[in-house]
Design an enzyme around this catalytic site. Structure first.
Site, mmCIF file in Angstrom:
data_model
loop_
_atom_site.group_PDB
_atom_site.id
_atom_site.type_symbol
_atom_site.label_atom_id
_atom_site.label_comp_id
_atom_site.label_asym_id
_atom_site.label_seq_id
_atom_site.Cartn_x
_atom_site.Cartn_y
_atom_site.Cartn_z
ATOM 1 N N GLY A 144 0.900 -1.376 0.094
ATOM 2 C CA GLY A 144 -0.101 -0.102 -0.066
ATOM 3 C C GLY A 144 0.811 1.173 0.051
ATOM 4 N N ILE A 146 2.298 2.794 2.329
ATOM 5 C CA ILE A 146 3.365 2.702 3.430
ATOM 6 C C ILE A 146 4.509 1.762 2.658
ATOM 7 C CG2 ILE A 146 4.239 2.241 5.659
ATOM 8 C CD1 ILE A 146 1.464 3.066 6.770
ATOM 9 N N ARG A 166 -1.830 -8.846 -1.883
ATOM 10 C CA ARG A 166 -3.197 -9.657 -2.157
ATOM 11 C C ARG A 166 -3.357 -10.188 -3.557
ATOM 12 N NH1 ARG A 166 -8.044 -6.863 -0.155
ATOM 13 N NH2 ARG A 166 -6.917 -5.228 -0.900
ATOM 14 N N ARG A 227 0.237 -3.242 11.722
ATOM 15 C CA ARG A 227 -0.515 -3.575 12.847
ATOM 16 C C ARG A 227 0.116 -4.529 13.635
ATOM 17 N NH1 ARG A 227 -2.640 0.797 13.087
ATOM 18 N NH2 ARG A 227 -4.863 1.191 12.755
ATOM 19 N N GLU A 256 -1.538 -2.828 23.170
ATOM 20 C CA GLU A 256 -0.826 -1.406 23.273
ATOM 21 C C GLU A 256 -1.351 -0.635 24.283
ATOM 22 O OE1 GLU A 256 -0.778 0.789 19.604
ATOM 23 O OE2 GLU A 256 0.546 -1.012 18.668
ATOM 24 N N HIS A 275 3.941 2.950 18.704
ATOM 25 C CA HIS A 275 3.158 3.357 17.652
ATOM 26 C C HIS A 275 3.184 4.869 17.576
ATOM 27 C CE1 HIS A 275 -0.893 2.060 16.246
ATOM 28 N NE2 HIS A 275 -0.614 2.786 15.354
ATOM 29 N N ILE A 276 4.170 5.425 17.172
ATOM 30 C CA ILE A 276 4.340 6.917 16.993
ATOM 31 C C ILE A 276 4.770 7.200 15.537
ATOM 32 C CG2 ILE A 276 5.008 7.665 19.310
ATOM 33 C CD1 ILE A 276 7.670 6.605 16.871
#
Lengths: 318, 318
Positions: A144, A146, A166, A227, A256, A275-276
């Protein structure tokens, strides 16, 4: 007149500009951490990242425009009422998260995390062999926004990039070989670095388990910036302790914050950031998010193409 | 028959190949840390990185082929007898050191050093804004082999690169603007990242002092991977405490190992690695060093162009 609740950190000038651009709306503003269930119940449209538990499948809510790239917390049954339109901001975080994963890759290749540990103890000592991306094979799982940014960066500094996704498509110019996620086991043994940037869906849950890690090349590096559900933390810890992995880095974990005493905190060859990598940390990111959110608001109110609508059955954009 | 003392970490196979390639030499082998003054006294030719204090200006030594890029410790009076030929291996460390500086730059831009500190304390917390090289201005001070490699990497990921060097030349394609080291003050205020890769000479001693640091852009980053004498450590510590610097990283210090309790160990926004970016840490580096050393040995023995001969008056290669 629609009630629009906005949870983005906007200054007064931007709030005023919004009121002028959308006179057909009544705006209220709050923060991601401070909003209440009562505010959500009044909203026809919500823009930002609300706490899923506060939405209570509100029947009034017609459109939830997320300020995040991931939508997994909102496609679960009971969070949104059937028929609520859900959109993400895929595209806004590509640079920020892709660069974070790239920085982490170099940190691990050059053992900068170990030298930082040594610095704290004032140890001037040699940690041995280092790696490079030049001539290395990098496998990017999820191409994607990222993953594509990460692939571009790796390719630019001399890596051979394999991308898996996919569905089949044409091979982008920053990817040397394009495959399918279903063919992972063919590619895993070849890669010096594996970077996963997958959304949280049923299909990606613990995709990286003991079996997958065992297929990886001895001495390779695992990076995860999608994730925290994409990998099994116990299996990762095991692959770091007894191989084949040399090191790993993740910006996200399944639970988290990562619980106190968790092995991922403790393993010397594991790097965890809280997660920053997304958020509004990279200047320019908030502006890109605003652009997407308010273009979608305009399309929703006045007709036009709404970008990044989420398909509830797959968790991906349609 | 020449006595050749080799201090490179060669395996038996490589030693045998050397004996066959150079039948006119009597080889002896030892290590950089274990060799003695007596061994050096017997040598006509020395290949590797000897302890300068053990050489004692040996009259017998005709040729010292260093395995290092820097030659500063050997051009000092009294180390080598007049007339001893000195050569370095400029070119062998470009990739290793350039990449290390590049990795350090990303570490600091993304605050990975701070997140590593937090990980040790199991802190899941936000460290705020991060930076990027995309669109940033990077000033590379010293455009030798290492500086050029660093410049290439920064350019490849979207930075605008300014390079400065001692003498004017054509502008390489990986540099957007080329200037002279004498014009530093013109460039320093523009740069988001300043990276110095200078040899240790009289002219580069404390080139980065309080005045230079004060000219740098608020929030900028300073990286040093040349010699530890290129900056004044007290002035750097001050620029990290009270600005303008956001962070700094160095692989070398004026006194090595860095003394216990030194401020550079302690400052949160300072990253120190223990002079490991060169050495033989990156696979392939030793092979490049061997190639240069033995090509020069052949040229010295049989006639031909010896590469990287050091000029004792400048400390640079001629």
């Amino acid at each position: 007149m629609k009630n629009v609740l906005v949870l983005l950190p906007l200054n007064e000038e931007k709030k005023q500009a919004l009121r002028e651009r959308f006179p057909e709306c009544r705006f209220s503003f709050d923060g991601e951490k401070t909003h209440t269930a009562a505010q959500i119940r009044e909203a026809d449209i919500l823009i930002g990242f609300p706490k899923p538990a506060l939405i209570g499948a509100s029947e009034r809510l017609e459109f939830l425009q997320l300020s995040s790239s991931g939508a997994d917390a909102f496609v679960k049954p009971g969070v949104l009422a059937p028929g609520t339109l859900l959109a993400s901001v895929t595209g806004a975080y590509g640079q920020a998260v892709g660069e974070h994963a790239f920085a982490m890759t170099w940190e691990l290749l050059k053992k900068l995390h170990l030298y930082r540990d040594d610095q704290a103890k004032e140890i001037w000592g040699d940690r041995g062999t280092v790696g490079t991306l030049r001539g290395a094979t990098v496998l990017v799982v999820g191409l994607g926004d990222i993953g594509s940014e990460y692939a571009r960066l790796c390719k630019a500094v001399g890596a051979r990039v394999i991308g898996v996704k996919r569905r089949p498509s044409a091979c982008p110019d920053y990817v040397d070989e394009l495959g399918l996620t279903d063919e992972l086991e063919r590619y895993l043994p070849q890669a010096d670095v594996v970077c996963t940037v997958l959304p949280g869906t049923d299909k990606t849950y613990h995709l990286f388990n003991a079996e997958r890690f065992a297929q990886m090349k001895p001495g390779s590096i695992f990076i995860n910036c999608g994730r925290g559900t994409a990998f099994d933390a116990d299996a990762l810890a095991e692959a770091l302790r007894n191989g084949p992995l040399a090191a790993a880095g993740t910006d996200v974990t399944e639970v988290e914050p990562l619980p106190a005493g968790h092995p991922l905190w403790k393993l010397e060859n594991m790097v965890v950031t809280p997660h920053i990598s997304g958020g509004f940390h990279l200047p320019g990111t908030l502006e890109r998010i605003e652009e997407i959110c308010f273009a979608n608001l305009e399309a929703f109110l006045r007709g036009g193409e709404i970008r990044n609508i989420i398909d509830f059955s797959t968790g991906y954009k349609k």
